[in-house]
Design a protein around this motif. Structure first.
Motif, PDB file in Angstrom:
ATOM      1  N   LEU A  56      88.374 -26.072 -18.510  1.00 43.42           N
ATOM      2  CA  LEU A  56      87.086 -25.772 -17.750  1.00 43.42           C
ATOM      3  C   LEU A  56      86.308 -24.864 -18.814  1.00 43.42           C
ATOM      4  O   LEU A  56      86.751 -24.013 -19.364  1.00 43.42           O
ATOM      5  CB  LEU A  56      87.362 -25.236 -16.389  1.00 43.42           C
ATOM      6  N   SER A  57      84.923 -25.264 -18.831  1.00 45.96           N
ATOM      7  CA  SER A  57      83.930 -24.375 -19.587  1.00 45.96           C
ATOM      8  C   SER A  57      83.774 -23.272 -18.604  1.00 45.96           C
ATOM      9  O   SER A  57      83.947 -23.529 -17.244  1.00 45.96           O
ATOM     10  CB  SER A  57      82.958 -25.276 -19.982  1.00 45.96           C
ATOM     11  N   LYS A  58      82.972 -22.255 -18.971  1.00 48.16           N
ATOM     12  CA  LYS A  58      82.633 -20.961 -18.395  1.00 48.16           C
ATOM     13  C   LYS A  58      81.773 -21.515 -16.889  1.00 48.16           C
ATOM     14  O   LYS A  58      81.901 -21.112 -16.061  1.00 48.16           O
ATOM     15  CB  LYS A  58      81.910 -20.020 -19.065  1.00 48.16           C
ATOM     16  N   GLU A  59      80.896 -22.503 -17.351  1.00 41.00           N
ATOM     17  CA  GLU A  59      79.927 -23.087 -16.407  1.00 41.00           C
ATOM     18  C   GLU A  59      80.828 -23.888 -15.277  1.00 41.00           C
ATOM     19  O   GLU A  59      80.296 -23.550 -14.164  1.00 41.00           O
ATOM     20  CB  GLU A  59      78.870 -24.027 -16.899  1.00 41.00           C
ATOM     21  N   GLN A  60      81.610 -24.461 -15.568  1.00 45.79           N
ATOM     22  CA  GLN A  60      82.491 -25.136 -14.767  1.00 45.79           C
ATOM     23  C   GLN A  60      83.301 -24.339 -13.895  1.00 45.79           C
ATOM     24  O   GLN A  60      83.465 -24.465 -12.690  1.00 45.79           O
ATOM     25  CB  GLN A  60      83.474 -25.916 -15.337  1.00 45.79           C
ATOM     26  N   ILE A  61      83.690 -23.231 -14.485  1.00 49.20           N
ATOM     27  CA  ILE A  61      84.423 -22.225 -13.521  1.00 49.20           C
ATOM     28  C   ILE A  61      83.613 -21.501 -12.760  1.00 49.20           C
ATOM     29  O   ILE A  61      84.134 -21.553 -11.346  1.00 49.20           O
ATOM     30  CB  ILE A  61      85.209 -21.246 -14.657  1.00 49.20           C
ATOM     31  N   LYS A  62      82.279 -21.222 -13.011  1.00 44.50           N
ATOM     32  CA  LYS A  62      81.620 -20.596 -12.171  1.00 44.50           C
ATOM     33  C   LYS A  62      81.110 -21.571 -11.026  1.00 44.50           C
ATOM     34  O   LYS A  62      81.126 -21.191  -9.835  1.00 44.50           O
ATOM     35  CB  LYS A  62      80.271 -20.194 -12.840  1.00 44.50           C
ATOM     36  N   LYS A  63      80.998 -22.695 -11.340  1.00 38.78           N
ATOM     37  CA  LYS A  63      80.714 -24.022 -10.189  1.00 38.78           C
ATOM     38  C   LYS A  63      82.129 -23.850  -9.197  1.00 38.78           C
ATOM     39  O   LYS A  63      81.646 -23.902  -8.150  1.00 38.78           O
ATOM     40  CB  LYS A  63      80.535 -25.143 -10.857  1.00 38.78           C
ATOM     41  N   SER A  64      83.049 -24.029 -10.042  1.00 39.19           N
ATOM     42  CA  SER A  64      84.249 -24.220  -9.199  1.00 39.19           C
ATOM     43  C   SER A  64      84.350 -22.881  -7.952  1.00 39.19           C
ATOM     44  O   SER A  64      84.791 -23.133  -7.135  1.00 39.19           O
ATOM     45  CB  SER A  64      85.530 -24.099  -9.799  1.00 39.19           C
ATOM     46  N   LEU A  65      84.165 -21.731  -8.753  1.00 35.16           N
ATOM     47  CA  LEU A  65      84.125 -20.379  -7.867  1.00 35.16           C
ATOM     48  C   LEU A  65      83.334 -20.506  -6.613  1.00 35.16           C
ATOM     49  O   LEU A  65      83.739 -20.334  -5.580  1.00 35.16           O
ATOM     50  CB  LEU A  65      83.811 -19.381  -8.691  1.00 35.16           C
ATOM     51  N   ARG A  66      82.145 -21.100  -6.811  1.00 35.29           N
ATOM     52  CA  ARG A  66      81.163 -21.222  -5.874  1.00 35.29           C
ATOM     53  C   ARG A  66      81.611 -22.395  -4.712  1.00 35.29           C
ATOM     54  O   ARG A  66      81.501 -22.096  -3.401  1.00 35.29           O
ATOM     55  CB  ARG A  66      79.566 -21.790  -6.291  1.00 35.29           C
ATOM     56  N   ASP A  67      81.964 -23.403  -5.209  1.00 37.29           N
ATOM     57  CA  ASP A  67      82.683 -24.617  -4.416  1.00 37.29           C
ATOM     58  C   ASP A  67      83.687 -23.943  -3.458  1.00 37.29           C
ATOM     59  O   ASP A  67      83.938 -24.297  -2.442  1.00 37.29           O
ATOM     60  CB  ASP A  67      83.304 -25.465  -5.149  1.00 37.29           C
TER      61      ASP A  67
END
Lengths: 570, 417
Positions: A484-495
């Motif tokens: 996962l890229s950093k952005e994906q990780i952030k999005k994942s965290l929100r989800d």
């Protein structure tokens, strides 16, 4: 406080280092140490983790997932019901969150840091994915430890040995690892590691399952017509048979599948016969580890069995046959890894009870880059693997090699990083690549220095440097799938934040109801009636919101369920 | 740093003590520090390797001890003296220099073959420290001879210049001289050598030239040599002059070597069987194997050249106990080692004790020869018959300087991208 977590394919555990230099397992909300690595989505879209989810594998197979550890580090996505898609990291994060909550409850303080175990043979991408899972669960992963090394830490401590060399045979739910360790003066040194990260108890389960499918087909049951629920019940039955075969020589179970009552029979000789292919796969890593450790088999002081799958009688027999001695299993094979991770956490915290101990590990794979081999000036083999760090080199390690450009005037090189043992990169695993500009030199090949640094977590950093321009590039894995890229990780965290998770105090009730539902489906006749009656009473008690009454009825219901339930979870 | 220092113990062969020391050090460092850990780990492994090699060391000592000699030291000395005398009073009809001298001085003619030989010989002299200017003058004069085979000599010159240019540490004055010869021969150095080399050469030439140390020989012949050579003299005379120098130098050199190094004779293969037995045999009647063996054992450069010239393919001799490369390596000049390798002699050959030339150099702690062999492409990690490579031998002997040198040549370039 740093905790130790064994994030297993089938079960996960959490443990904490204690004052005496040992480790203590943390029970989950049901008082069990083992939390099934299963995630399920409840009807109200809240997330269930562990035992209730495990029960729902049978009642709601379309909304429950297990064994996702096998897909860590890949791009595989799981669909839970309509709309919700999870990646393996996210599912693992849910398990970790639940374990974290257990530990926080147990300790009465927040837990922010963890040592997580991974199979020794986990690749770079799989390790990174595990780190991300920890991050998503709100845990700082201070260290990834190889599972057999963790088990060895626990074992070494348990035996309180001064000097010994032993082999850890770790057959878990989804992975197989072998490590050879040497212990002296408080140093635990891994000499060699080998393994297969797609071989475990689940593969043995598949064998039984395939046999059951055949039996059903012979008895006239059309497999393609079977409901998803029937299939998951079959799976549960296979698991049950596998466990039962550890103590008995044959099992026979009547089941209702596709509205027909059939008897599924299985026995130990048949199991052993059908598992022969898998047993052969076990042999390879064992031989390699022994060879790499440069140790005669006779010099091993012990062979230690770890992992739930080593309970199958054929495994100790196999080990005894190979090592010409009876393997030790005096440490609980399910708990050894978790205890070891907690000891590692203790070492990491530099707690004074742990000060006199150090553990060194090795790089499990050979790591290198792709190079071209000039057979003749016109015949070039472009897919040759050039190793930089050899497997079983003690970590942390940093190695540098110098390469050169292929043609005069070449202005760019591609450094493709691979792991594996084959001479041809095609057979090795691609990790990532760096594009590196080099000064255009028409006169002679340009030298490029490649540095590989492999740290104690098993994470690789690659650095390339053009010797004439001094320009440097380090590896940003772009093409590696499943990271996962950093952005994906952030999005994942929100989800994940947005997900409803069952409140801890309600989990017990929810679990009991899931269990009831599962039992209702599995039973017939009188038992089914009793289960139904118990569920109704329990629901009524819950509706009354009288905690005294709920507790009383719960105890009764559990007693009834235990009586009936042949599928008492492990 | 010495591995024992890193481990903070005295050298020992007790594995238990080494482990204990390692464990103690390990507890004081952080495993997150790669460099610190690597240093300790290397020290630990080297120390363990040392203990494993301990048994081997005693075997090693017998292996590098001088071979039991078939002749006494006095006898060897006498042989050497006889040999020297025979060279000096010219009883060796096949001495090239004499032949050349005769033709040059008496017949005043030069043939192709001879020019080539002269060029090759000057290369040998270069290795021994001949002054560049003398060399240049000599070459030019030789090349002016009427029978001079232009193309072949040019090819040889080019080859030599390329060799200088590719040399890691080129001698500037030699290159300068070579370039001047090129200019003199009106050769376009850029097209002959390729631009990169010429660039490289120009770069070197831009830096000030350090005059070479002119004390190459230990006797009066040096004075003779360093006298400026008049470039205007008649070509034939100049060549003759220079060739006289060669003869003188060769004679002197043999004498220096044989007298001063007689204490080391027993480790040289000079005194073994065939040399003694065949000393009466004439050069013509001997077979080529004997000639090569004789030349090598006598450690005489020009004789070796002679033997090789007669049969360019000769790489073995039944009169030798070890492959010829070992003897070539024993010559003071590097030129024969290079020549043998160029002719295809294996650097991975074993001597009768099962060691390769590189390993022998390491065992003898001969840094200079080791450097030469490495430069020629000797494999540091090639195992001896008993399975030990040069690196391990150096480690066993605890020769740090050698280890550093070897490490520069281990896996220099692994592949291309």
């Amino acid at each position: 406080m740093i905790v130790g977590i064994d994030l297993g394919t089938t079960h996960s555990l959490i443990a904490i280092p204690n004052e005496e230099g040992g480790a203590t397992l943390v029970p989950n909300v049901f008082g069990d140490f083992l939390t099934p690595s299963v995630v399920s989505l409840d009807c109200d879209d809240s997330v269930l983790v562990g035992q209730p989810a495990h029960d729902r594998l049978i009642t709601h197979p379309d909304r429950s997932i297990s064994c996702f550890k096998r897909d860590m580090g890949t791009d595989r996505k799981y669909r839970l019901d309509i709309g919700r898609i999870f990646r393996p990291e996210e599912l693992s994060a849910l398990i970790l969150k639940s374990l974290k909550a257990d530990a926080e409850h147990f300790l009465g303080q927040a837990v922010e840091e963890a040592v997580i175990s991974v199979p020794a043979y986990f690749s770079d991408a799989q390790r990174k994915a595990t780190r991300v899972a920890g991050e998503l669960a709100g845990l700082r992963v201070s260290r990834l430890i190889n599972e057999p090394s963790a088990a060895a830490l626990a074992y070494g401590l348990h035996k309180n040995m001064d000097e010994a060399t032993f082999l850890v045979f770790d057959l878990g739910g989804g992975t197989f690892d072998v490590s050879i360790l040497e212990m002296f003066d408080g140093v635990m040194e891994v000499r060699a590691t080998a393994g297969n990260n797609r071989l475990g108890g689940e593969d043995f389960l598949e064998i039984i399952l395939r046999d059951f499918h055949e039996q059903l087909a012979n008895q006239g049951v059309e497999l393609s017509n079977l409901h998803l629920q029937d299939l998951s019940r079959l799976r549960a039955l296979a698991e049950f048979s596998k466990i039962k075969l550890s103590n008995e020589s044959a099992v026979e179970t009547p089941v209702v599948i596709g509205n027909r009552e059939v008897i599924l029979a299985y026995n130990r000789p048949r199991f052993e016969e059908q598992s022969r292919r898998l047993m052969r796969l076990l042999r390879d890593p064992l031989e390699r580890a022994i060879k790499d450790a440069r140790l005669p088999v006779d010099e091993l002081s012990d062979v230690v069995l770890v992992g739930g799958a080593t309970r199958m009688p054929m495994i100790p027999t196999f080990a005894a046959h190979i090592f010409r001695r009876f393997p030790k299993s005096d440490i609980n094979p399910d708990q050894a890894i978790a205890l070891g991770t907690a000891i590692q956490a203790g070492l990491k915290m530099k707690h004074k009870a742990y000060r006199e101990r150090v553990m060194t590990d090795v790089a499990p794979y050979t790591l290198g880059i792709q190079v071209c081999d000039f057979l003749t000036p016109n015949d070039v083999d472009k897919r040759v693997f050039s190793p930089i760090i050899d497997r079983n080199t003690p970590v942390p390690v940093s190695r540098t090699e110098t390469y050169s450009t292929m043609y005069l005037g070449q202005d760019q090189v591609k450094i493709s990083v691979y792991q594996g043992e084959s001479r041809s990169v095609n057979k090795n695993l691609f990790l990532g690549e760096i594009l590196m500009p080099v000064p255009k030199n028409m006169d002679e090949p340009e030298p490029i220095e490649v540095r590989f640094s492999y740290n104690v977590d098993g994470i690789l950093e690659v650095e390339a440097k053009s010797l004439s321009s001094g320009e440097m590039r380090s590896l940003v894995v772009e093409k590696s799938p499943g990271t996962l890229s950093k952005e994906q990780i952030k999005k994942s965290l929100r989800d994940l934040e947005a997900l409803k998770i069952h409140p801890r105090d309600q989990v017990v009730n929810r679990t009991l109801l899931s269990r009831g539902e599962r039992m209702f489906e599995q039973c017939i006749g009188k038992d089914r009636k009793r289960v139904n009656e118990a569920i109704s009473r329990y629901r009524a008690a819950l509706a009354s919101q009288d905690s005294g009454l709920i507790d009383q009825i719960r105890k009764e219901v559990i007693r009834v369920f235990d009586e009936i339930d042949a599928f008492k979870p492990i | 740093m010495n591995h024992w220092v890193v481990l903070n113990i005295k050298p020992t062969s007790d594995q238990r003590a080494i482990k204990k020391a390692y464990a103690a050090c390990l507890k004081t460092i952080s495993l997150d520090d790669t460099d610190e850990f690597s240093e300790l780990r290397n020290a630990y492994e080297l120390a363990l390797e040392d203990t494993r090699n301990r048994k081997y060391v005693s075997a090693l000592n017998t292996a590098i001890a001088p071979e039991p000699s078939t002749t006494s030291l006095a006898e060897a000395q006498r042989n050497a003296d006889d040999f020297l005398e025979s060279i000096q009073n010219g009883s060796f009809q096949q001495r090239i220099s004499k032949k050349v001298k005769k033709r040059l001085v008496e017949e005043r003619s030069v043939d192709t073959d001879m020019v080539n030989r002269i060029v090759r010989k000057t290369v040998g002299l270069h290795e021994q420290g001949l002054e560049a200017e003398v060399f240049g003058t000599f070459l030019k004069e030789a090349l002016m001879a009427p029978e001079f085979d232009d193309l072949r000599a040019k090819a040889l010159l080019e080859h030599q210049l390329i060799k200088f240019a590719d040399d890691k540490k080129p001698k500037r004055e030699w290159i300068l001289e070579m370039v001047s010869i090129f200019d003199w021969m009106s050769l376009d150095s850029e097209t002959r050598l390729g631009r990169p080399r010429v660039e490289k050469i120009r770069k070197w030439l831009a830096t000030p030239i350090i005059l070479p140390d002119t004390r190459y020989f230990r006797d009066s012949s040096y004075v003779w040599m360093s006298e400026p050579v008049d470039r205007k003299v008649h070509p034939g005379t100049a060549v003759a002059t220079v060739l006289v120098i060669i003869i003188s130098v060769f004679g002197r050199m043999s004498s220096c070597k044989d007298h001063n190094d007689s204490s080391q004779m027993s480790v040289r293969p000079l005194n073994s069987v065939s040399y003694v037995n065949h000393s009466e045999q004439s050069w013509e009647s001997a077979d080529r194997d004997w000639r090569l063996a004789y030349a090598l054992k006598a450690a005489d450069l020009s004789l070796v050249e002679d033997a090789l010239r007669e049969d360019p393919s000769v790489l073995t001799s039944k009169y030798l106990d070890h492959p010829p490369i070992f003897y070539a390596m024993d010559l003071e000049s590097d030129v024969m080692t290079r020549e043998f390798v160029r002719r295809g002699a294996l650097l991975e050959a074993y001597n009768s004790k099962g060691f390769t030339p590189l390993q022998i150099c390491v065992l003898r702690r001969d840094t200079q020869k080791t450097r030469l062999l490495l430069e020629l492409g000797a494999d540091v990690l090639y195992p001896s018959e008993s399975g030990h490579n040069a690196w391990q031998l150096a480690a066993t002997l605890d020769n740090r300087e050698m280890l550093v040198l070897l490490s520069e040549h281990v896996s220099d370039k692994r592949g291309r991208l």
